[in-house]
Design an enzyme around this catalytic site. Structure first.
Site, PDB file in Angstrom:
ATOM      1  N   ASN A   1     -10.254  -0.622  -2.025  1.00  0.00           N
ATOM      2  CA  ASN A   1      -8.827  -0.454  -1.759  1.00  0.00           C
ATOM      3  C   ASN A   1      -8.043  -1.062  -2.930  1.00  0.00           C
ATOM      4  O   ASN A   1      -8.053  -2.272  -3.115  1.00  0.00           O
ATOM      5  CB  ASN A   1      -8.512  -1.159  -0.434  1.00  0.00           C
ATOM      6  CG  ASN A   1      -7.045  -1.081  -0.049  1.00  0.00           C
ATOM      7  OD1 ASN A   1      -6.174  -0.816  -0.874  1.00  0.00           O
ATOM      8  ND2 ASN A   1      -6.767  -1.332   1.218  1.00  0.00           N
TER       9      ASN A   1
ATOM     10  N   CYS B   1       0.823  -1.226   0.000  1.00  0.00           N
ATOM     11  CA  CYS B   1       0.000   0.000   0.000  1.00  0.00           C
ATOM     12  C   CYS B   1       0.852   1.269   0.000  1.00  0.00           C
ATOM     13  O   CYS B   1       0.362   2.340  -0.341  1.00  0.00           O
ATOM     14  CB  CYS B   1      -0.917   0.021   1.221  1.00  0.00           C
ATOM     15  SG  CYS B   1      -1.856  -1.486   1.405  1.00  0.00           S
TER      16      CYS B   1
ATOM     17  N   HIS C   1      -3.762   7.057   1.635  1.00  0.00           N
ATOM     18  CA  HIS C   1      -3.998   5.732   1.046  1.00  0.00           C
ATOM     19  C   HIS C   1      -5.421   5.311   1.404  1.00  0.00           C
ATOM     20  O   HIS C   1      -5.843   5.426   2.550  1.00  0.00           O
ATOM     21  CB  HIS C   1      -2.982   4.740   1.593  1.00  0.00           C
ATOM     22  CG  HIS C   1      -3.375   3.316   1.365  1.00  0.00           C
ATOM     23  ND1 HIS C   1      -3.686   2.836   0.113  1.00  0.00           N
ATOM     24  CD2 HIS C   1      -3.540   2.273   2.229  1.00  0.00           C
ATOM     25  CE1 HIS C   1      -4.012   1.549   0.219  1.00  0.00           C
ATOM     26  NE2 HIS C   1      -3.948   1.189   1.483  1.00  0.00           N
TER      27      HIS C   1
HETATM   28  N1  ACO Z   1     -19.506  -9.286   6.022  1.00  0.00           N
HETATM   29  C1  ACO Z   1     -20.165  -9.615   7.118  1.00  0.00           C
HETATM   30  N2  ACO Z   1     -19.567 -10.001   8.258  1.00  0.00           N
HETATM   31  C2  ACO Z   1     -18.224 -10.010   8.264  1.00  0.00           C
HETATM   32  C3  ACO Z   1     -17.461  -9.665   7.149  1.00  0.00           C
HETATM   33  C4  ACO Z   1     -18.149  -9.285   5.995  1.00  0.00           C
HETATM   34  N3  ACO Z   1     -17.519  -8.924   4.867  1.00  0.00           N
HETATM   35  N4  ACO Z   1     -16.164  -9.769   7.463  1.00  0.00           N
HETATM   36  C5  ACO Z   1     -16.097 -10.178   8.732  1.00  0.00           C
HETATM   37  N5  ACO Z   1     -17.342 -10.326   9.219  1.00  0.00           N
HETATM   38  C6  ACO Z   1     -17.749 -10.767  10.538  1.00  0.00           C
HETATM   39  C7  ACO Z   1     -16.696 -11.578  11.237  1.00  0.00           C
HETATM   40  O1  ACO Z   1     -16.768 -12.935  10.840  1.00  0.00           O
HETATM   41  C8  ACO Z   1     -17.060 -11.404  12.675  1.00  0.00           C
HETATM   42  O2  ACO Z   1     -18.123 -12.252  12.999  1.00  0.00           O
HETATM   43  P1  ACO Z   1     -18.162 -12.974  14.441  1.00  0.00           P
HETATM   44  O3  ACO Z   1     -18.255 -11.841  15.421  1.00  0.00           O
HETATM   45  O4  ACO Z   1     -19.408 -13.800  14.342  1.00  0.00           O
HETATM   46  O5  ACO Z   1     -16.906 -13.735  14.540  1.00  0.00           O
HETATM   47  C9  ACO Z   1     -17.599  -9.977  12.703  1.00  0.00           C
HETATM   48  O6  ACO Z   1     -17.943  -9.639  11.361  1.00  0.00           O
HETATM   49  C10 ACO Z   1     -16.586  -8.997  13.214  1.00  0.00           C
HETATM   50  O7  ACO Z   1     -15.338  -9.293  12.579  1.00  0.00           O
HETATM   51  P2  ACO Z   1     -14.068  -8.469  12.820  1.00  0.00           P
HETATM   52  O8  ACO Z   1     -12.969  -8.943  11.940  1.00  0.00           O
HETATM   53  O9  ACO Z   1     -13.817  -8.388  14.292  1.00  0.00           O
HETATM   54  O10 ACO Z   1     -14.617  -7.109  12.254  1.00  0.00           O
HETATM   55  P3  ACO Z   1     -14.068  -5.700  12.515  1.00  0.00           P
HETATM   56  O11 ACO Z   1     -15.068  -4.929  13.242  1.00  0.00           O
HETATM   57  O12 ACO Z   1     -12.674  -5.727  13.013  1.00  0.00           O
HETATM   58  O13 ACO Z   1     -14.039  -5.158  11.016  1.00  0.00           O
HETATM   59  C11 ACO Z   1     -12.455  -4.757   9.279  1.00  0.00           C
HETATM   60  C12 ACO Z   1     -13.254  -5.802  10.033  1.00  0.00           C
HETATM   61  C13 ACO Z   1     -13.425  -3.843   8.540  1.00  0.00           C
HETATM   62  C14 ACO Z   1     -11.558  -5.430   8.271  1.00  0.00           C
HETATM   63  C15 ACO Z   1     -11.676  -3.978  10.325  1.00  0.00           C
HETATM   64  O14 ACO Z   1     -10.873  -4.824  11.111  1.00  0.00           O
HETATM   65  C16 ACO Z   1     -10.823  -2.947   9.718  1.00  0.00           C
HETATM   66  O15 ACO Z   1     -11.280  -1.927   9.314  1.00  0.00           O
HETATM   67  N6  ACO Z   1      -9.501  -3.193   9.689  1.00  0.00           N
HETATM   68  C17 ACO Z   1      -8.555  -2.339   9.069  1.00  0.00           C
HETATM   69  C18 ACO Z   1      -7.865  -3.094   8.066  1.00  0.00           C
HETATM   70  C19 ACO Z   1      -8.188  -2.643   6.684  1.00  0.00           C
HETATM   71  O16 ACO Z   1      -9.125  -1.962   6.364  1.00  0.00           O
HETATM   72  N7  ACO Z   1      -7.327  -3.063   5.841  1.00  0.00           N
HETATM   73  C20 ACO Z   1      -7.428  -2.697   4.502  1.00  0.00           C
HETATM   74  C21 ACO Z   1      -6.371  -3.349   3.757  1.00  0.00           C
HETATM   75  S1  ACO Z   1      -4.843  -3.064   4.468  1.00  0.00           S
HETATM   76  C22 ACO Z   1      -4.328  -1.580   4.014  1.00  0.00           C
HETATM   77  O17 ACO Z   1      -4.580  -1.124   2.950  1.00  0.00           O
HETATM   78  C23 ACO Z   1      -3.545  -0.825   5.032  1.00  0.00           C
END
Ligand code: ACO
Length: 331
Positions: free
Chosen positions: A288, A113, A258
């Protein structure tokens, strides 16, 4: 010493729009979940037959036209990608061939990234010392062919899109124009926090049936850990480049972060105390696109008239590696 000006920008994204509702047909997810957690409404995914080099060429041609220079003026190509068309050689040489260029060096950068900001750092150094006068810098990704489209991969698959962005960098003697400062960093302790394990030359064989069954060829991440580090490192490194120039966030006319996740950009914006009109986001429409997010956003911002000569523009990135960096440009 000359400075490095960004004299043209361009981008190319696939025509095929994939909405959140489309994804919900393949995996257990919803438009509401995706919008709420990521801000993404739709993304572009390539059709079979489109290569990264072809998208990079279209982005480069658009940037060359914007700059008003011919492809033959390019002295070197720097290309950031985490999804090369082939394991080797790098996508840069395929782009060079598509542009009909001969002999110019091609450097593929693997900073994920942060590829565009790392590329600015390299190209700026080349230009300042007089090694090259005009450098084509491209970020390009095809993420869609590497995503697990089943419910198992939903945390990653909903985030990523395909596309390419390009910038033409050229030596300038104009006062008050060009790249002011760039800082780049990495911390390999977090290499496996956001990565793809296979195929890999560290594995014997590089890719096994068992790897495929276990999904080790798909990208994986600890999303919460990535979020936590991204919202700390991006304000920190932007602060470093501003401080190096004796400037503050109050001097920034436009920040192009980014496009990892809208929630990350919004938290970075809040921590920096910037108003909405001074931060550019387009992740809502493209998802992304990793190394391509900043140059695509830059090209769009330029076409929308958001950049005026003399503006102070900031770029800031964070991603897999971990890698991160920031750059300040007087437009
Ligand atoms: N749709 C529905 N439910 C989902 C999805 C989806 N696409 N993905 C995960 N879930 C579920 C999980 O299975 C979990 O269910 P559970 O509670 O029954 O186990 C629940 O949602 C919560 O999952 P988490 O992974 O804890 O979700 P979180 O609130 O952390 O959100 C996310 C996930 C959006 C990826 C978050 O961690 C985030 O924003 N992280 C930042 C990383 C990022 O955006 N990276 C981008 C690429 S890296 C970069 O460019 C720097």
């Amino acid at each position: 010493m000359p400075r490095t000006a960004i004299i043209g920008t361009g981008f190319d994204v696939p025509e095929r729009v994939v909405t959140n509702d489309d994804l919900a047909r393949w995996m257990d997810t919803s438009d509401e979940w995706i919008r709420e957690r990521t801000g993404i409404e739709e993304r572009r995914w390539v059709e079979e037959g489109t290569t990264g080099a072809a998208m990079a060429r279209r982005a480069a041609e658009s940037a060359l036209a914007d700059a008003g220079v011919a492809a033959e003026a390019v002295d070197a190509i720097v290309l950031g990608t985490l999804s090369p068309d082939h394991f080797f050689p790098g996508t840069g040489v395929f782009l060079q061939r598509e542009l009909g260029l001969r002999d110019v060096p091609c450097l593929d950068l693997r900073a994920q990234c942060s590829g565009f900001v790392y590329g600015l750092s390299v190209a700026d150094a080349w230009i300042r010392v007089g090694q090259y006068r005009t450098v084509l810098l491209v970020g390009v990704e095809i993420q869609s062919t590497g995503l697990d489209r089943s419910t198992r991969g939903r945390d990653m698959a909903v985030l990523f899109g395909d596309g390419a962005g390009a910038a033409i960098l050229q030596a300038t003697d104009e006062p008050n124009r060009g790249i002011l400062s760039t800082r780049i960093h990495a911390d390999g302790r977090f290499a496996e926090t956001l990565w793809a394990d296979a195929s890999s030359s560290a594995r014997h064989p590089r890719l096994s049936v068992e790897d495929l069954e276990a999904g080790r060829h798909f990208p994986r991440m600890d999303g919460r850990e990535v979020f936590k580090h991204a919202v700390r490192r991006m304000p920190e490194v932007l602060g470093q480049v501003l401080e190096a120039e004796g400037l503050t966030t109050a001097d920034l006319d436009l920040l192009i972060p980014h496009q990892a996740n809208l929630r990350i950009s919004q938290m970075v914006q809040k921590r920096l105390g910037l108003s909405d009109d001074r931060v550019y986001n387009n992740i809502q429409r493209y998802g992304n696109t990793t190394a391509a997010t900043i140059p695509i956003a830059l090209a769009e911002a330029s076409r929308e008239g958001r950049l005026r000569r003399g503006d102070l523009v900031g770029f800031v990135a964070f991603g897999s590696g971990f890698t991160w960096g920031a750059s300040l440009v007087r437009w």
